[in-house]
Design a protein around this motif. Structure first.
Motif, PDB file in Angstrom:
ATOM      1  N   GLY A  58       0.811  -1.213   0.000  1.00 25.87           N
ATOM      2  CA  GLY A  58       0.000   0.000   0.000  1.00 25.87           C
ATOM      3  C   GLY A  58       0.843   1.260   0.000  1.00 25.87           C
ATOM      4  O   GLY A  58       0.506   2.253  -0.665  1.00 25.87           O
ATOM      5  N   LEU A  59       1.951   1.234   0.734  1.00 29.13           N
ATOM      6  CA  LEU A  59       2.845   2.389   0.763  1.00 29.13           C
ATOM      7  C   LEU A  59       3.521   2.593  -0.579  1.00 29.13           C
ATOM      8  O   LEU A  59       3.691   3.729  -1.039  1.00 29.13           O
ATOM      9  CB  LEU A  59       3.902   2.216   1.856  1.00 29.13           C
ATOM     10  CG  LEU A  59       3.408   2.343   3.302  1.00 29.13           C
ATOM     11  CD1 LEU A  59       4.541   2.057   4.267  1.00 29.13           C
ATOM     12  CD2 LEU A  59       2.819   3.716   3.567  1.00 29.13           C
ATOM     13  N   LEU A  60       3.911   1.512  -1.220  1.00 29.43           N
ATOM     14  CA  LEU A  60       4.507   1.629  -2.552  1.00 29.43           C
ATOM     15  C   LEU A  60       3.515   2.260  -3.521  1.00 29.43           C
ATOM     16  O   LEU A  60       3.868   3.133  -4.329  1.00 29.43           O
ATOM     17  CB  LEU A  60       4.926   0.253  -3.071  1.00 29.43           C
ATOM     18  CG  LEU A  60       6.107  -0.426  -2.372  1.00 29.43           C
ATOM     19  CD1 LEU A  60       6.373  -1.778  -3.013  1.00 29.43           C
ATOM     20  CD2 LEU A  60       7.341   0.448  -2.433  1.00 29.43           C
ATOM     21  N   ARG A  61       2.278   1.822  -3.446  1.00 29.55           N
ATOM     22  CA  ARG A  61       1.247   2.356  -4.328  1.00 29.55           C
ATOM     23  C   ARG A  61       1.002   3.838  -4.038  1.00 29.55           C
ATOM     24  O   ARG A  61       0.893   4.655  -4.941  1.00 29.55           O
ATOM     25  CB  ARG A  61      -0.047   1.562  -4.140  1.00 29.55           C
ATOM     26  CG  ARG A  61      -1.180   1.981  -5.057  1.00 29.55           C
ATOM     27  CD  ARG A  61      -2.468   1.270  -4.640  1.00 29.55           C
ATOM     28  NE  ARG A  61      -2.288  -0.175  -4.626  1.00 29.55           N
ATOM     29  CZ  ARG A  61      -3.138  -1.026  -4.050  1.00 29.55           C
ATOM     30  NH1 ARG A  61      -4.210  -0.554  -3.414  1.00 29.55           N
ATOM     31  NH2 ARG A  61      -2.916  -2.314  -4.088  1.00 29.55           N
ATOM     32  N   ALA A  62       0.931   4.174  -2.754  1.00 28.53           N
ATOM     33  CA  ALA A  62       0.678   5.566  -2.389  1.00 28.53           C
ATOM     34  C   ALA A  62       1.842   6.470  -2.750  1.00 28.53           C
ATOM     35  O   ALA A  62       1.656   7.620  -3.156  1.00 28.53           O
ATOM     36  CB  ALA A  62       0.395   5.663  -0.886  1.00 28.53           C
ATOM     37  N   GLY A  63       3.058   5.943  -2.634  1.00 30.55           N
ATOM     38  CA  GLY A  63       4.239   6.755  -2.938  1.00 30.55           C
ATOM     39  C   GLY A  63       4.585   6.799  -4.404  1.00 30.55           C
ATOM     40  O   GLY A  63       5.401   7.622  -4.823  1.00 30.55           O
ATOM     41  N   LYS A  64       4.004   5.887  -5.176  1.00 35.06           N
ATOM     42  CA  LYS A  64       4.248   5.825  -6.618  1.00 35.06           C
ATOM     43  C   LYS A  64       5.727   5.723  -6.923  1.00 35.06           C
ATOM     44  O   LYS A  64       6.247   6.412  -7.815  1.00 35.06           O
ATOM     45  CB  LYS A  64       3.640   7.048  -7.319  1.00 35.06           C
ATOM     46  CG  LYS A  64       2.130   7.152  -7.140  1.00 35.06           C
ATOM     47  CD  LYS A  64       1.558   8.360  -7.846  1.00 35.06           C
ATOM     48  CE  LYS A  64       0.059   8.460  -7.638  1.00 35.06           C
ATOM     49  NZ  LYS A  64      -0.524   9.655  -8.305  1.00 35.06           N
ATOM     50  N   GLN A  65       6.424   4.874  -6.160  1.00 30.88           N
ATOM     51  CA  GLN A  65       7.847   4.646  -6.389  1.00 30.88           C
ATOM     52  C   GLN A  65       8.021   3.506  -7.377  1.00 30.88           C
ATOM     53  O   GLN A  65       7.339   2.500  -7.301  1.00 30.88           O
ATOM     54  CB  GLN A  65       8.544   4.312  -5.069  1.00 30.88           C
ATOM     55  CG  GLN A  65       8.377   5.376  -4.008  1.00 30.88           C
ATOM     56  CD  GLN A  65       9.005   6.690  -4.418  1.00 30.88           C
ATOM     57  OE1 GLN A  65      10.023   6.714  -5.118  1.00 30.88           O
ATOM     58  NE2 GLN A  65       8.426   7.793  -3.990  1.00 30.88           N
ATOM     59  N   SER A  66       8.972   3.641  -8.307  1.00 29.72           N
ATOM     60  CA  SER A  66       9.121   2.622  -9.332  1.00 29.72           C
ATOM     61  C   SER A  66      10.502   1.978  -9.370  1.00 29.72           C
ATOM     62  O   SER A  66      10.686   0.941  -9.969  1.00 29.72           O
ATOM     63  CB  SER A  66       8.848   3.225 -10.719  1.00 29.72           C
ATOM     64  OG  SER A  66       9.745   4.301 -10.958  1.00 29.72           O
ATOM     65  N   ASP A  67      11.492   2.599  -8.712  1.00 25.41           N
ATOM     66  CA  ASP A  67      12.826   1.996  -8.738  1.00 25.41           C
ATOM     67  C   ASP A  67      13.294   1.729  -7.311  1.00 25.41           C
ATOM     68  O   ASP A  67      12.706   2.165  -6.339  1.00 25.41           O
ATOM     69  CB  ASP A  67      13.833   2.884  -9.477  1.00 25.41           C
ATOM     70  CG  ASP A  67      13.934   4.283  -8.868  1.00 25.41           C
ATOM     71  OD1 ASP A  67      13.705   4.419  -7.648  1.00 25.41           O
ATOM     72  OD2 ASP A  67      14.249   5.218  -9.608  1.00 25.41           O
ATOM     73  N   GLU A  68      14.404   0.990  -7.207  1.00 23.13           N
ATOM     74  CA  GLU A  68      14.881   0.555  -5.891  1.00 23.13           C
ATOM     75  C   GLU A  68      15.259   1.742  -5.017  1.00 23.13           C
ATOM     76  O   GLU A  68      14.930   1.797  -3.838  1.00 23.13           O
ATOM     77  CB  GLU A  68      16.073  -0.378  -6.070  1.00 23.13           C
ATOM     78  CG  GLU A  68      16.567  -0.982  -4.757  1.00 23.13           C
ATOM     79  CD  GLU A  68      17.670  -1.979  -4.975  1.00 23.13           C
ATOM     80  OE1 GLU A  68      18.297  -2.396  -3.987  1.00 23.13           O
ATOM     81  OE2 GLU A  68      17.914  -2.341  -6.135  1.00 23.13           O
ATOM     82  N   SER A  69      15.954   2.714  -5.582  1.00 21.78           N
ATOM     83  CA  SER A  69      16.363   3.873  -4.788  1.00 21.78           C
ATOM     84  C   SER A  69      15.148   4.654  -4.311  1.00 21.78           C
ATOM     85  O   SER A  69      15.116   5.178  -3.203  1.00 21.78           O
ATOM     86  CB  SER A  69      17.276   4.776  -5.615  1.00 21.78           C
ATOM     87  OG  SER A  69      16.579   5.255  -6.756  1.00 21.78           O
TER      88      SER A  69
END
Length: 342
Positions: free
Chosen positions: A261-272
């Protein structure tokens, strides 16, 4: 050709109007049974044509080497780890485990206990909710069978019990988040009817108050142990409370869902981007019932409930009860530990 039904000890108990444990006592000649009750049981035995099995009789004498184990849900990580600890320790002592599953219903637990008593086990361990703990203990006492309980949480004092310290676990993981600079910490997961959740939320709230940090009821969110529901709940929580910097999760399933859920909310796409999001915005912490080596390799702080060690302690306790014949009741609470700290 018609095959006659084998008459069981349960059939005798039903006809005599007594419990299975009472029939077991009459058969073994142990315990305090009135002459009237004994006569009623013997009449039922004669009427049904029940055959007194010599091997079963020797088992009822307490020399079977078999320990009964009733688990409410063997698929739950806590009880699976607990069972592994119990089984390994008992088998190392030359004992065999007779495992049965009961669910959370107290009536089913009582039936399972009576079945194990009828099979002549040396003692019984019950792992699960203790809604009818007093009845279970009474049934075991009547049969002269040592009984030890294990539970994730319990308010019962009149049973021989080993359980984890849920409140302390919540306190130490919440304090760790505070020491890392988090001041707005939310809670995610569990159902309000859960005593385990109540103890953990109590420790979380007490620690916030201890450090003078804000607490809002809307920051404590119920959620089933579902990754999908946890992921959705995190999104709603952060949209409504964007200043939250850390979330404490009820268990590992909720924690994994929160991570997605946090990944989705943050819209992060790469490891860094993932690392930056967790380090600078929202941290996750959670309770775990498995060994540290089995934890997911994601950026989450864990507090571990020592389920396997509890199982080993339960095995030792039941063996002591069998060997010494003691009825002294103890309520032992097992301390948690942070992952990476022994």
């Amino acid at each position: 050709m018609t095959i006659a039904k084998k008459i069981t000890i349960s059939d005798v108990a039903q006809v005599a109007g007594v419990s299975v444990s009472t029939v077991s006592l009459v058969l073994s000649g142990k315990g305090r049974i009135s002459s009237a009750t004994g006569e009623r049981v013997n009449q039922a035995i004669e009427h049904l044509g029940f055959v007194r099995n010599r091997q079963a009789a020797s088992l009822r004498g307490g020399h079977s080497g078999v320990i009964g184990l009733i688990v409410s849900d063997i698929c739950a990580p806590f009880y699976a780890e607990l069972t592994a600890g119990i089984t390994a320790r008992l088998e190392s002592q030359g004992r065999m485990v007779f495992l049965t599953q009961s669910g959370d219903d107290g009536e089913w637990m009582l039936q399972r206990l009576e079945m194990l008593i009828s099979q002549g086990v040396d003692g019984v361990i019950i792992a699960g909710p203790l809604a009818r703990g007093a009845e279970l203990r009474q049934a075991a006492d009547e049969a002269g069978i040592p009984l030890v309980f294990a539970s994730r949480a319990s308010h019962l004092d009149e049973v021989d019990l080993i359980r984890p310290d849920n409140m302390q676990a919540a306190q130490i993981i919440t304090e760790q988040l505070i020491q890392r600079g988090h001041q707005r910490i939310a809670w995610l997961g569990g159902q309000s009817a859960s005593l385990t959740r109540a103890e953990r939320v109590g420790g979380y709230c007490a620690t916030l108050l201890k450090f003078g940090l804000p607490f809002h009821s809307e920051w404590v969110v119920e959620c089933e142990s579902s990754q999908k529901q946890a992921a959705e709940a995190v999104g709603v929580l952060l949209r409504q409370n964007p200043t939250i910097s850390a979330i404490l999760c009820y268990n590992s399933v909720v924690a994994m869902g929160a991570w997605f859920g946090l990944l989705r909310a943050g819209k992060q796409s790469d490891e860094s981007g993932i690392e930056r999001y967790f380090e600078q915005q929202v941290a996750l912490a959670a309770f775990a019932d498995v060994p540290e080596s089995a934890l997911d390799d994601i950026p989450i702080s864990w507090v571990i409930t020592p389920a396997r060690e509890m199982g080993e302690s339960l095995a030792d306790r039941i063996l002591q009860r069998i060997a010494n014949g003691t009825t002294t009741l103890r309520n032992q609470i097992m301390s948690p530990r942070l992952a990476g700290k022994n």
